[in-house]
Each structure stands twice: as C-alpha cells, then as structure tokens.
Motif scaffolding. Sequence first.
Motif, PDB file in Angstrom:
ATOM      1  N   THR A  79     -11.576  -6.959 -18.494  1.00 12.21           N
ATOM      2  CA  THR A  79     -11.139  -6.636 -17.090  1.00 12.21           C
ATOM      3  C   THR A  79     -10.069  -5.221 -17.283  1.00 12.21           C
ATOM      4  N   ALA A  80      -9.261  -5.568 -18.200  1.00  6.26           N
ATOM      5  CA  ALA A  80      -8.219  -4.466 -18.287  1.00  6.26           C
ATOM      6  C   ALA A  80      -8.471  -3.255 -19.113  1.00  6.26           C
ATOM      7  N   THR A  81      -9.886  -3.209 -19.225  1.00  4.74           N
ATOM      8  CA  THR A  81     -10.359  -1.893 -20.119  1.00  4.74           C
ATOM      9  C   THR A  81     -11.471  -1.179 -19.512  1.00  4.74           C
ATOM     10  N   SER A  82     -12.305  -1.983 -18.495  1.00  2.00           N
ATOM     11  CA  SER A  82     -13.620  -1.564 -18.198  1.00  2.00           C
ATOM     12  C   SER A  82     -13.547  -0.583 -16.882  1.00  2.00           C
ATOM     13  N   LEU A  83     -14.483   0.253 -16.840  1.00  2.00           N
ATOM     14  CA  LEU A  83     -14.709   1.055 -15.627  1.00  2.00           C
ATOM     15  C   LEU A  83     -15.393   0.448 -14.588  1.00  2.00           C
ATOM     16  N   HIS A  84     -15.711  -0.720 -14.741  1.00  2.00           N
ATOM     17  CA  HIS A  84     -16.279  -1.531 -13.712  1.00  2.00           C
ATOM     18  C   HIS A  84     -15.290  -2.382 -12.807  1.00  2.00           C
ATOM     19  N   SER A  85     -14.173  -2.688 -13.410  1.00  2.00           N
ATOM     20  CA  SER A  85     -13.275  -3.651 -12.855  1.00  2.00           C
ATOM     21  C   SER A  85     -12.778  -3.004 -11.510  1.00  2.00           C
ATOM     22  N   ARG A  86     -12.719  -3.899 -10.636  1.00  2.00           N
ATOM     23  CA  ARG A  86     -12.306  -3.522  -9.285  1.00  2.00           C
ATOM     24  C   ARG A  86     -10.537  -3.724  -9.183  1.00  2.00           C
ATOM     25  N   ASN A  87     -10.382  -4.620  -9.917  1.00  2.00           N
ATOM     26  CA  ASN A  87      -8.976  -5.013 -10.059  1.00  2.00           C
ATOM     27  C   ASN A  87      -8.071  -3.729 -10.771  1.00  2.00           C
ATOM     28  N   LEU A  88      -8.807  -3.401 -12.053  1.00  2.00           N
ATOM     29  CA  LEU A  88      -8.302  -2.351 -12.770  1.00  2.00           C
ATOM     30  C   LEU A  88      -8.431  -0.858 -11.721  1.00  2.00           C
ATOM     31  N   SER A  98      -1.406  -1.419   0.486  1.00  2.00           N
ATOM     32  CA  SER A  98      -2.129  -2.244   1.644  1.00  2.00           C
ATOM     33  C   SER A  98      -3.526  -1.317   1.963  1.00  2.00           C
ATOM     34  N   GLU A  99      -3.396  -0.092   1.849  1.00  2.00           N
ATOM     35  CA  GLU A  99      -4.277   0.819   2.104  1.00  2.00           C
ATOM     36  C   GLU A  99      -5.523   0.412   0.815  1.00  2.00           C
ATOM     37  N   VAL A 100      -5.152   0.720  -0.307  1.00  2.00           N
ATOM     38  CA  VAL A 100      -6.125   0.442  -1.392  1.00  2.00           C
ATOM     39  C   VAL A 100      -6.896  -1.096  -1.317  1.00  2.00           C
ATOM     40  N   LEU A 101      -6.054  -2.120  -1.078  1.00  2.00           N
ATOM     41  CA  LEU A 101      -6.614  -3.352  -0.853  1.00  2.00           C
ATOM     42  C   LEU A 101      -7.599  -3.721   0.339  1.00  2.00           C
ATOM     43  N   ARG A 102      -7.315  -2.441   1.414  1.00  2.00           N
ATOM     44  CA  ARG A 102      -8.042  -2.872   2.464  1.00  2.00           C
ATOM     45  C   ARG A 102      -9.660  -2.202   2.369  1.00  2.00           C
ATOM     46  N   GLU A 103      -9.647  -1.263   1.309  1.00  2.00           N
ATOM     47  CA  GLU A 103     -10.795  -0.436   1.084  1.00  2.00           C
ATOM     48  C   GLU A 103     -12.282  -0.876   0.866  1.00  2.00           C
ATOM     49  N   GLY A 104     -12.224  -2.153   0.253  1.00  2.00           N
ATOM     50  CA  GLY A 104     -13.597  -3.034   0.163  1.00  2.00           C
ATOM     51  C   GLY A 104     -14.567  -2.141  -0.108  1.00  2.00           C
ATOM     52  N   ALA A 113      -5.051   3.147  -8.607  1.00  2.00           N
ATOM     53  CA  ALA A 113      -4.974   4.032  -7.472  1.00  2.00           C
ATOM     54  C   ALA A 113      -3.591   3.580  -7.041  1.00  2.00           C
ATOM     55  N   ILE A 114      -3.162   2.407  -7.025  1.00  2.00           N
ATOM     56  CA  ILE A 114      -1.646   2.171  -6.752  1.00  2.00           C
ATOM     57  C   ILE A 114      -0.596   2.897  -7.706  1.00  2.00           C
TER      58      ILE A 114
END
Length: 821
Positions: free
Chosen positions: A725-734, A747-753, A739-740
Amino acid sequence: MKGLPRVAIVGRPNVGKSTLFNRMARRRAALVHDEPGVTRDPLEAEVEWAGRRFVVVDTGGYDPRGEAPVAVQVVGKVHEAIARADVLVLVVDAQQGLTGLDAEAAEQARRAGRRVLVAANKVDDPARSDLAAEFYRLGLGDPVALSAEHGRGVGDLLDAIVARLPEGVEPPPDQGLEPVRVAVIGRPNVGKSSLINRLLGYERLITSPEAGTTRDVVDSRCRHEGRDFVLLDTAGIRRRSRVLAGTGGDLERVSVSKALASLKRAHVALLLIDAMEGFTDQDRRLVRQVEQVGCGLVLVVNKWDLVEKQTGTLERYEKGVRSAYPLLEWVPMVFASAATGQRVRQALTAAGYVYEQAGMRVPTATLNASLQAAAALRQPPSHKGRRLKILYGTQVAIRPPQIVLFVNDPDLVHFSYQRFLERHLRAQFGFAGSPMRLIVRAREGWDRRGAPAGPAAPPRPTRPQGGITMAESPGRSRWTVAVIGAGSWGTALAMHLADRGTAPLLWARRPERAGEIARLRENTPYLPGITLSPLIHVTSDLEEALEPPILLLALPAQTVRAWAERARGWIRPEHVVVHGSKGLEVGTLLRVSQVLRQVLPDHPEGRILTLSGPNHAEEVVRGVPSTSVLAGGDPDVQARVQQLLMDRRLRVYTSDDLVGVELGGALKNVIALGCGISDGLGYGDNTRAALITRGLAEIRRLGAQMGAHPFTFSGLSGLGDLVATATSLHSRNLRAGRAIGAGRRPSEVLREGPMVVEGAPTAHAAVRLGEQRGVELPIATAVHRVLSEEITPREAVDSLMGRDPRGELEALDLAGPKDDL
Ligand SMILES: NC(=O)C1=CN([C@@H]2O[C@H](COP(=O)(O)OP(=O)(O)OC[C@H]3O[C@@H](n4cnc5c(N)ncnc54)[C@H](O)[C@@H]3O)[C@@H](O)[C@H]2O)C=CC1
Ligand SMILES: O=C(CO)COP(=O)(O)O
C-alpha cells in the motif's frame, strides 16, 4: 473511446514518443484530439489494427528529477496514465543507448504490473537493428526495433501490442461512419409528428431534407450528442397524421403497413404510445413487426405530462408495459412529452444506444464461457433419456445479433430452454432494445444419439471453466458464493472466482449500478477496462444475494454494520461470512468481525472470517501472482474457503490470529496515508522506509496490547500489505496522502471518491484506541491531525522528527493482555 483497452506510450523525454504516437494515431487521424490543460495532458487516439481496437495514450516525458512544477505534474499524469493502461510501450532511444532514466522508467513500468513492450526507436538504418539488443538488459523481453520517423517496424510493434491486449468485448465504433436511421412509428394521434417536429426543432444543425427513393419518402437529418440521425419518412408521417386523424380502425391497419416500409429501412424504431391510453393490442402488433423486421426498438411513452402521478406511478406503468410482450423487457423506455418537449431528446440518446447494442459482437470464447455458465445454472433438458448438448455457439451477424448454437439434436431444444438461454445471454451481454435471433443447428458429424459419428470431435469451448461442460453439467440451480459489494475489491474477487470456474453472484447496493454493470459487463468507475466474466451474475436483490452459503464481504468498514442489519433477516447459521474490509469502526472502535458478531450475536463464531493481505484489486483481477491470509473461523471452514479461493495466482495462507490480521489490515492504511503525505512533500525513499518501519512498530505495540501475535505484523496482513500500500500506484490511501502532502486540502481530497480511503476514518479510530489502551501511536496521531486539518503536513513531520530520543526496541511490548474477541 470508453471501454476500449488502453495502451500508454511512456519513456524519458525526447526518445520519440510523440512521433510514435502520431504514427499509430494517423491510422485514424480524425479521432486524434488534444485535451487542453495547463500542463502537458496525455493525448489519446483510437487505433484499429488486426481487427482489434484500442486507445493509445501519449504521456509526457518521464523525468522525476525535473525541477519545474510542470515536470512534477507531468510525472503525476504519467503515473495516472500507467495506472489506467493495459499495455505499456516503453520507448527508448536506440542511438543514444541505455540511460539511467530509461532504467528508472522501466522500473516504474515493471512495478505497475502491466504488460510492457520495449520500443527501441530511432533505428533509422535497417542494417542497425542490433542497436536494439542493448535494451534486453531492461529485463522486459524482446525490444522491438523501429523508426517512428520513417514508419519502419511500427507494424511489428502494433502486432506485439495486439497480442498483449486483454481479451474482451470491444464496443462498436460510435463515431461518424453512418447516421442512425430512426423510424418513428405508432398509432394515429399518439404524437408522432409533434415528436418529430420537436426533434428537428431542437437541433439547429439540420441539413436540408434528403429525397428518398420514392416520392412519398422524405427523410430529415438531425444531430444529437455528436452523432447524426436520419428520421425516416417524415413527410409521410406528417401528412398522414394530418389527413388521417380521428378516422377510425381502418387507419390503424394503414399505420401498421406504412410502418413496415420505414422499419425495413431503419436501424431503430421509436414506438410512441399514448400514456393516457396505455399499451394497446395495436401497439403489440407494431412491436411484433419490429421484431420480425429485426430493427432495434425504443418505447416512448408520450403525453406523460398528462398522467396524474403518485409515488410509484412510473414504476407500475413501466412494469405493466414490459409485461405486455417479451421483447419489451429489454427495451429502453422514455417517458416524454412531445407537447412540452420534456425528455424528448432522451429518445434519440436511447436510439443511439440501441444502435450500438445491436451492433455488438461477442467473441466466440466469451460466448461459449457464457453458454457453459448457463448450462451450469440450468441443466439442459432431456427427452427419453437423451440430454441436450450445446456443443458451441458463435455469433454470425449483427443488427440484429444472430447466434448459432450447434447442438447434438435440435429437437431437444425446448422452447422454454431457448427462452432461458436468451435471457441468460441478454443478462450477460445486453443487446438492449434489439431483437435477438438464436438459431439452433445440428452439428455435422454428430448423430442424433449424441455421440460423435466420425473422427472429427466438436470444437471445445476455448476456455474451460472449472471442468463444468455442457454435457456434464451437474444441474446446479444455486450459486455457491456471493460477493457483497461491487466496488474494486468485490469485482476483483468475483473475477478471481469466475476465472477459477466458480460462478459467483455479485451484489451491488444500488439497482442502477447493478444494471449498468450487467449491461456493460464492466464496472467502469471502479475497474475500468476490465471485461467482466460471463460467469458473474450481478444483482442488487439482497435476498437473492444471500442464498449462497458463502458470503465474501467487500464493503467499506464503516458500512458493514448497516449492511449486516439489513441482511440479518436472511442470514442463516450455516452461512460462512468472510469479510475483506480493512478498517476499524469509528463510532465503536471495533474490528469488522466484532461488528458482525454484534449485529449477528447468534451466528456461529466459527463461521466469521477475514481475508487480508497485499491484494490490490487491479492486480488480482489480472491474475498477478498474489498472496493473502485467511484468519478466524473453524479450521474446517478455513480450509473450505482456502480451497475456494486458492490457486496459482492467489496463494491463500491461514492464521488463527484474527485480531492481528484484522488490525494489520486496518492500520497499514493509516501508515500508507502518512507515506503518501511524505511523498507529496517531496521527501524520498529514506522517509518512506522510516515511516513503514516505525509505523509497523506502533501497529505491533497496539496489537500486542489487544492480544495479537506480534509475528502476525511481520506477515502478509502487516508488513506485506503495508509495503504494497505504501509503494503502489494503485493505492487510494497513498494517492490521497500524496495529494494532501502536495498541498491540497484533506477535506477536499477525501470527498473526491468514488473509492473509499479507509485510512482516514481508521486514523481517527486508531488514535482513540491508542488513548484508551495507553499506547503511543505518534505516526497515526500525526496523520490524524493532518487529516483533521489541525496541523500542516510539514508540521506533522517536524513533530515526528523532534520527538525525544529513544531506543529502537523500546516500548515494543510484545506480550500484552488478551483482548476480548
Ligand atoms: N481495492 C482493493 O484493492 C482492496 C480493498 N480491500 C478492502 O475492501 C473494502 C472495500 O474496498 P473497495 O472495494 O476497494 O472499495 P471501493 O471504494 O472500490 O468500493 C466500495 C463499494 O462499497 C459500496 N458501498 C459504499 N457505501 C455502501 C453502503 N453504505 N452499503 C453497501 N455498500 C456500500 C460502494 O458502492 C462500492 O461498490 C475496504 O475495506 C478495502 O480496504 C481489501 C483488499 C483489496
Ligand atoms: O488494501 C489494499 C491492497 O491490499 C488497497 O489499498 P488502498 O485502499 O489504499 O487502495
């Protein structure tokens, strides 16, 4: 270009990517478009080669060390393009030879887990194709030597690309080739001429009416949503509606025979009915005629503005009309008012859609997999001891789609089984609004007793599905497993099961999502470009989804309680419930298995499990070798689920540490968010490694307090998943963290969905859990404070780096008290 496989051209600056792109795109130059943007946005074009169509994307030059803000943004765009691509073409400069940046770009491409081709460009002299050899060292297979400038070798590259495209149903081209011919039909006085006038009046781009073949026929052109339509026989309809209005039953017959002439020239018919009068026998006759002619159909319920409406009026009306004739079940319905203009244009949108659907071709392999699934669901009928065998099917025509089924004995194809097959194929592939022809033929070389008569064996379905063949179908009418949640993970799990030959049910919360997935055979918002296996049955009916004995839950952690409360009435004690959620419930600080047990207190403990590990949906769905761990539940239940899921692409381990596996999966997302923030700030690998290691130390500390085995956190659901998760291009958390860190508001980034970022709510829960248990969680706390906008990312790093000195193994309390389960 939606739904087509994607091929991204990547590489460092100035290796000739754009020249190559232009070479490839020139094949359909009209479709090349430049998406405007502040930075260098990727260019896209549709390419057709060897009967396949795909989108080629030209990315900006990859230069992660570029200082300019534009260069940084380009790197982001390149990552985005890579993440969305099915095949990557890594372009290198054969004259310059291998550079460090090439190797880095190759590493990025390899890590994306995509199929990669190396294009050794600038081999302008054919005698020097040896220049390409050096690039074998990248470890990405045979480089293709080419000269984009001169066009040499580009065909070889296209061949190689096509060979690597994922198999699937490509939607037919929707641009510009021929206008969609639309016949507007209906009984007198239903509003045909007003509808036509509305459509023509709306559209300002009407060209002059075109003369048809007879003097009576005048067609009109209009444009809608970028596509040309021809409304057929408009003069005839106008005149008829004036002259014939209100003159009784004979005219109804005239309208049917007149309609026939237009239908024969039409791709799609818009059948208007009068909302106040409902669907009449005469309308039924018209539908039958559409079916016989074979053109597509859209039903327009006109004068809908006059209908008095209460809750459910539309649904009841729709249901009534659809039940009036079998084809109507599959036909788009538009509730419009030609008088007010309401939703009139939707009729054209629907006509365009039906036109595309009627032109769809299903590859033979996909069709046969679907036929196999049908036979597994419902055993083919038998008569006097002889059972129907469907040997194979193939689509032989479009508009309308015609499918020929080769069988051992056509007499065994009972009408009801044929109807079942049609329903099944439509549920898989759509063909919305189009009649469908299923033609049954005896396969030559088979005698009627069902044995091959000669040496020629029937062609085998190209992709055997778990050993179930038509002939040996066990006649199961039930699914064995349902995947609950049609987001990224649910869809990937369903695909994995289907690839193993298990036909799963996939439950989507919203009926419109389920409908769209079933129709497109793609879960576009979550796993774009992946064609769903025909073995997957999509439903939004929760009761149906709870029929199978094994449930794989792929829901965001915060939604599990509400789902379980809804499902409670249908969950049976024998249900095996395996959840894949990676989070803690914010309100209660409970792990997901605890939430399930709270809502289902009588459910046997041995039947609640979790599946966790480094398993990005985007990779699992492509069969990238992956590992996972299954925890909780009785050993025999674990073994059953392990057997259900495990194969050479997904190796499933078991564990008896439910607490540790769940905590590892949940908390790694928080740390991955932190790694993203660090990346976004522009920090490097040192920082990421520090966060992973120290993050794991605090996960282990909390875990030990809650009764987890400390080694679990060195396992797949701890270290394994954290690294992924900490290295993958696929991870939404990363991605969210990056972005943050780069300065966007949390608040804006987490709303994006639309995809869930589990680490955010879980950071909040983890901090409170740490406080409750007296465990220090500095990284989770810093992440939580950034997300709550209490401190900036930079302040967070300062706060972590400025902490008091301590020993590395300090406070790694490895044997805490046992947590209650
Ligand atoms: N995406 C991945 O690669 C993996 C995800 N997971 C975990 O699986 C869980 C689900 O994740 P994804 O599928 O990736 O998320 P997603 O964001 O891709 O999809 C979530 C799905 O849940 C549905 N949903 C949202 N609110 C709902 C509600 N109130 N009730 C029912 N359904 C609702 C959404 O419509 C969507 O279909 C998460 O806990 C995630 O950490 C686990 C392994 C891999
Ligand atoms: O858990 C995952 C992979 O194992 C998915 O991680 P993200 O939710 O960050 O995409």
